[in-house]
Motif scaffolding. Structure first.
Motif, mmCIF file in Angstrom:
data_model
loop_
_atom_site.group_PDB
_atom_site.id
_atom_site.type_symbol
_atom_site.label_atom_id
_atom_site.label_comp_id
_atom_site.label_asym_id
_atom_site.label_seq_id
_atom_site.Cartn_x
_atom_site.Cartn_y
_atom_site.Cartn_z
ATOM 1 N N ILE A 26 52.404 44.346 28.610
ATOM 2 C CA ILE A 26 51.881 43.673 29.848
ATOM 3 C C ILE A 26 50.363 43.178 29.308
ATOM 4 O O ILE A 26 49.644 43.743 28.414
ATOM 5 C CB ILE A 26 51.389 44.715 30.850
ATOM 6 C CG1 ILE A 26 52.765 45.363 31.727
ATOM 7 C CG2 ILE A 26 50.214 44.106 31.869
ATOM 8 C CD1 ILE A 26 52.426 46.568 32.291
ATOM 9 N N PRO A 27 50.192 41.847 29.459
ATOM 10 C CA PRO A 27 48.971 41.253 29.067
ATOM 11 C C PRO A 27 47.778 41.968 29.478
ATOM 12 O O PRO A 27 47.632 42.733 30.383
ATOM 13 C CB PRO A 27 48.933 39.712 29.671
ATOM 14 C CG PRO A 27 50.310 39.554 29.918
ATOM 15 C CD PRO A 27 50.782 40.927 30.213
ATOM 16 N N SER A 28 46.529 41.692 28.822
ATOM 17 C CA SER A 28 45.211 42.532 29.183
ATOM 18 C C SER A 28 44.699 41.936 30.431
ATOM 19 O O SER A 28 43.884 42.380 31.153
ATOM 20 C CB SER A 28 44.390 42.662 27.948
ATOM 21 O OG SER A 28 44.070 41.560 27.616
ATOM 22 N N GLU A 29 45.024 40.659 30.548
ATOM 23 C CA GLU A 29 44.413 40.219 31.743
ATOM 24 C C GLU A 29 45.687 39.318 32.430
ATOM 25 O O GLU A 29 46.407 38.417 31.932
ATOM 26 C CB GLU A 29 43.338 38.952 31.274
ATOM 27 C CG GLU A 29 42.544 38.447 32.637
ATOM 28 C CD GLU A 29 41.422 37.602 32.372
ATOM 29 O OE1 GLU A 29 40.813 36.977 33.208
ATOM 30 O OE2 GLU A 29 41.133 37.747 31.214
ATOM 31 N N LEU A 30 45.869 39.406 33.571
ATOM 32 C CA LEU A 30 46.921 38.700 34.362
ATOM 33 C C LEU A 30 46.555 37.694 35.430
ATOM 34 O O LEU A 30 45.452 37.833 35.935
ATOM 35 C CB LEU A 30 47.705 39.863 35.289
ATOM 36 C CG LEU A 30 48.547 40.797 34.308
ATOM 37 C CD1 LEU A 30 49.100 42.072 35.130
ATOM 38 C CD2 LEU A 30 49.839 40.219 33.671
ATOM 39 N N ASN A 31 47.233 36.664 35.187
ATOM 40 C CA ASN A 31 47.285 35.796 36.354
ATOM 41 C C ASN A 31 48.135 35.874 37.366
ATOM 42 O O ASN A 31 49.381 35.915 37.103
ATOM 43 C CB ASN A 31 47.338 34.366 35.862
ATOM 44 C CG ASN A 31 47.188 33.023 36.761
ATOM 45 O OD1 ASN A 31 47.036 33.493 37.963
ATOM 46 N ND2 ASN A 31 47.127 31.819 36.408
ATOM 47 N N PRO B 132 57.313 39.276 47.327
ATOM 48 C CA PRO B 132 56.673 37.802 47.147
ATOM 49 C C PRO B 132 57.459 37.308 45.751
ATOM 50 O O PRO B 132 57.934 38.069 44.828
ATOM 51 C CB PRO B 132 55.416 38.103 46.710
ATOM 52 C CG PRO B 132 54.895 39.189 47.513
ATOM 53 C CD PRO B 132 56.130 40.281 47.398
ATOM 54 N N LYS B 133 57.780 36.075 45.694
ATOM 55 C CA LYS B 133 58.544 35.277 44.612
ATOM 56 C C LYS B 133 58.099 35.772 43.162
ATOM 57 O O LYS B 133 59.018 35.879 42.276
ATOM 58 C CB LYS B 133 58.236 33.842 44.784
ATOM 59 C CG LYS B 133 59.327 32.920 43.889
ATOM 60 C CD LYS B 133 59.110 31.323 43.894
ATOM 61 C CE LYS B 133 59.728 30.621 42.874
ATOM 62 N NZ LYS B 133 59.539 29.259 43.192
ATOM 63 N N GLN B 134 56.819 35.902 43.081
ATOM 64 C CA GLN B 134 56.522 36.073 41.507
ATOM 65 C C GLN B 134 56.812 37.496 40.970
ATOM 66 O O GLN B 134 56.907 37.789 39.831
ATOM 67 C CB GLN B 134 54.965 36.089 41.248
ATOM 68 C CG GLN B 134 54.233 34.506 41.477
ATOM 69 C CD GLN B 134 54.938 33.674 40.093
ATOM 70 O OE1 GLN B 134 55.042 34.341 39.201
ATOM 71 N NE2 GLN B 134 55.169 32.593 40.411
ATOM 72 N N PHE B 135 57.065 38.598 42.054
ATOM 73 C CA PHE B 135 57.309 39.874 41.938
ATOM 74 C C PHE B 135 58.897 40.183 41.783
ATOM 75 O O PHE B 135 59.282 41.147 41.436
ATOM 76 C CB PHE B 135 56.769 40.820 42.963
ATOM 77 C CG PHE B 135 56.701 42.247 42.685
ATOM 78 C CD1 PHE B 135 56.214 42.853 41.337
ATOM 79 C CD2 PHE B 135 57.363 43.271 43.268
ATOM 80 C CE1 PHE B 135 55.882 44.035 41.237
ATOM 81 C CE2 PHE B 135 57.347 44.417 43.036
ATOM 82 C CZ PHE B 135 56.676 44.887 42.028
ATOM 83 N N VAL B 136 59.636 39.148 42.231
ATOM 84 C CA VAL B 136 61.177 39.269 41.971
ATOM 85 C C VAL B 136 61.680 39.770 40.807
ATOM 86 O O VAL B 136 62.585 40.683 40.944
ATOM 87 C CB VAL B 136 61.914 38.185 42.637
ATOM 88 C CG1 VAL B 136 63.411 38.254 42.478
ATOM 89 C CG2 VAL B 136 61.558 37.710 44.257
ATOM 90 N N PRO B 137 61.455 38.950 39.703
ATOM 91 C CA PRO B 137 62.019 39.359 38.454
ATOM 92 C C PRO B 137 61.383 40.819 37.855
ATOM 93 O O PRO B 137 62.240 41.647 37.345
ATOM 94 C CB PRO B 137 61.756 38.241 37.559
ATOM 95 C CG PRO B 137 60.613 37.570 38.039
ATOM 96 C CD PRO B 137 60.649 37.862 39.579
ATOM 97 N N VAL B 138 60.291 41.022 38.119
ATOM 98 C CA VAL B 138 59.722 42.319 37.709
ATOM 99 C C VAL B 138 60.323 43.481 38.644
ATOM 100 O O VAL B 138 60.681 44.485 37.756
ATOM 101 C CB VAL B 138 58.063 42.299 38.164
ATOM 102 C CG1 VAL B 138 57.420 43.686 37.809
ATOM 103 C CG2 VAL B 138 57.401 41.106 37.709
ATOM 104 N N LEU C 199 52.772 35.674 37.376
ATOM 105 C CA LEU C 199 53.097 37.080 37.127
ATOM 106 C C LEU C 199 54.676 36.921 36.467
ATOM 107 O O LEU C 199 54.740 37.972 35.573
ATOM 108 C CB LEU C 199 53.194 37.926 38.409
ATOM 109 C CG LEU C 199 53.527 39.412 38.221
ATOM 110 C CD1 LEU C 199 52.292 40.210 37.714
ATOM 111 C CD2 LEU C 199 53.855 40.084 39.621
ATOM 112 N N ALA C 200 55.359 36.394 37.133
ATOM 113 C CA ALA C 200 56.899 36.292 36.630
ATOM 114 C C ALA C 200 56.756 35.962 35.289
ATOM 115 O O ALA C 200 57.559 36.516 34.186
ATOM 116 C CB ALA C 200 57.680 35.287 37.371
ATOM 117 N N LYS C 201 56.174 34.861 34.729
ATOM 118 C CA LYS C 201 56.136 34.228 33.508
ATOM 119 C C LYS C 201 55.540 35.533 32.400
ATOM 120 O O LYS C 201 55.976 35.859 31.275
ATOM 121 C CB LYS C 201 55.463 33.143 33.259
ATOM 122 C CG LYS C 201 55.239 32.501 31.932
ATOM 123 C CD LYS C 201 56.446 32.085 31.401
ATOM 124 C CE LYS C 201 56.520 31.271 30.036
ATOM 125 N NZ LYS C 201 57.823 30.968 29.236
#
Length: 315
Positions: free
Chosen positions: A77-82, A144-150, A86-88
């Motif tokens: 997990i990156p130290s700072e998230l956008n 939400p879409k960005q959380f789907v693959p996570v 999120l998916a990327k």
């Protein structure tokens, strides 16, 4: 017991490795080559070099280590998230949670490992419901879409771990050294700079977990024959509208301003808004009973104060 840890250099790992050694376990860590190996060697653990995504390398490493138990803490997990990306930004972590978990479990089964413990999340629960989520609560059905693959990767990790009669420890929002909530962490710096508003009233309920408490839960689980999933969170679930102003006060920052969800969505996307307005807190009662475990930091209030008062660095 010989314990093999995958992901020993993360937020939890840096607390876990010395704790495992101090209670008498023989610790082996799977690591890729690089600076992290030097830091891991200082814990007294034995290091075996392998890329967790390389099946053959993992099979060889586990054969060499000959562990009784595997602790799977693999993340990147990156130290700072956008939140809009999120998916990327979770692509590598998703691979580690799927391919990496598959490799570890296959290697463990081949080597006769008796116990598998994996790191999960306690804030992926279906938000539309009353009260705190326990381990029987379903995961988010329409995230939400960005959380789907996570979420898909988390589900696969849980399925593989539980199919191997293992235990998933679902941690809450991690804080402590190396986290975004550390004195030099990205979220703390944003709060100090006044860049974190209360979106939509800050209606998400957070269940926090200090890294030390995550580590003690793992140690407790190694002494038990428990399978399935357990929420490892503190005793004080709290709305963001409460904890964010407290954090700002501890840091000597200005109180966060409010921001309408519709406007914030333009900046942080659907996942960013959901993170601040829809998350559901988790119940730790089952973990306390099954593991005979109690968080040292029973409340985020005490934990934040202990970690941050007098330690916050300039923005």
């Amino acid at each position: 017991m010989r314990v093999l840890v995958a992901g020993g250099s993360g937020v939890i790992g840096r607390k876990l490795l010395p704790l495992l050694t101090s209670v008498g376990h023989d610790v082996v860590v799977i690591a890729r080559s690089g600076k992290r190996v030097v830091r891991l060697e200082s814990t007294g653990a034995k290091i075996v070099i392998a890329d967790a995504l390389d099946r053959d390398a993992v099979l060889r490493a586990v054969d060499e280590a000959g562990p009784d138990a595997i602790v799977n803490m693999l993340t990147a997990i990156p130290s700072e998230l956008n939140p809009r990306r999120l998916a990327k930004e979770f692509e590598q972590t998703n691979l580690l949670r799927t391919v990496g978990t598959r490799n570890l479990i296959e290697a463990g089964e081949r080597s006769g490992v008796r116990q598998v413990i994996s790191q999960g999340l306690a804030y992926a629960y279906e938000p539309d419901g009353s009260g705190l989520a326990n381990e029987d609560t379903s995961f988010w059905t329409r995230p939400p879409k960005q959380f789907v693959p996570v979420l898909a990767a988390l589900k696969e990790l849980e399925q593989r771990t539980q199919a191997a009669s293992g235990l998933v420890l679902r941690f809450g929002h991690l804080y402590g050294p190396g986290s975004i909530y550390a004195s030099d962490g990205s979220f703390v710096q944003q709060v100090k700079a006044g860049k974190v508003p209360l979106v939509g009233g800050g209606t998400s309920t957070f269940s926090f977990t200090h890294a030390h408490d995550a580590a003690t839960a793992i140690v407790a689980a190694l002494d038990k024959t428990v399978s399935g999933a357990l929420n490892i969170v503190d005793d004080d679930p709290v709305r963001m509208s409460v904890w964010l102003p407290v954090l700002a006060d501890i840091l000597g920052a200005k109180a966060p301003k409010g921001a309408p969800a519709a406007i914030a969505k333009l900046a942080v996307g659907g996942w960013g808004v959901a993170y601040m307005t829809r998350l559901r807190g988790a119940d730790n009662a089952r973990a306390k009973l099954a593991l005979d475990w109690r968080p040292r930091h029973a409340s985020w209030r005490d934990g934040f104060a202990a970690e941050l008062k007098g330690k916050a660095v300039a923005a």
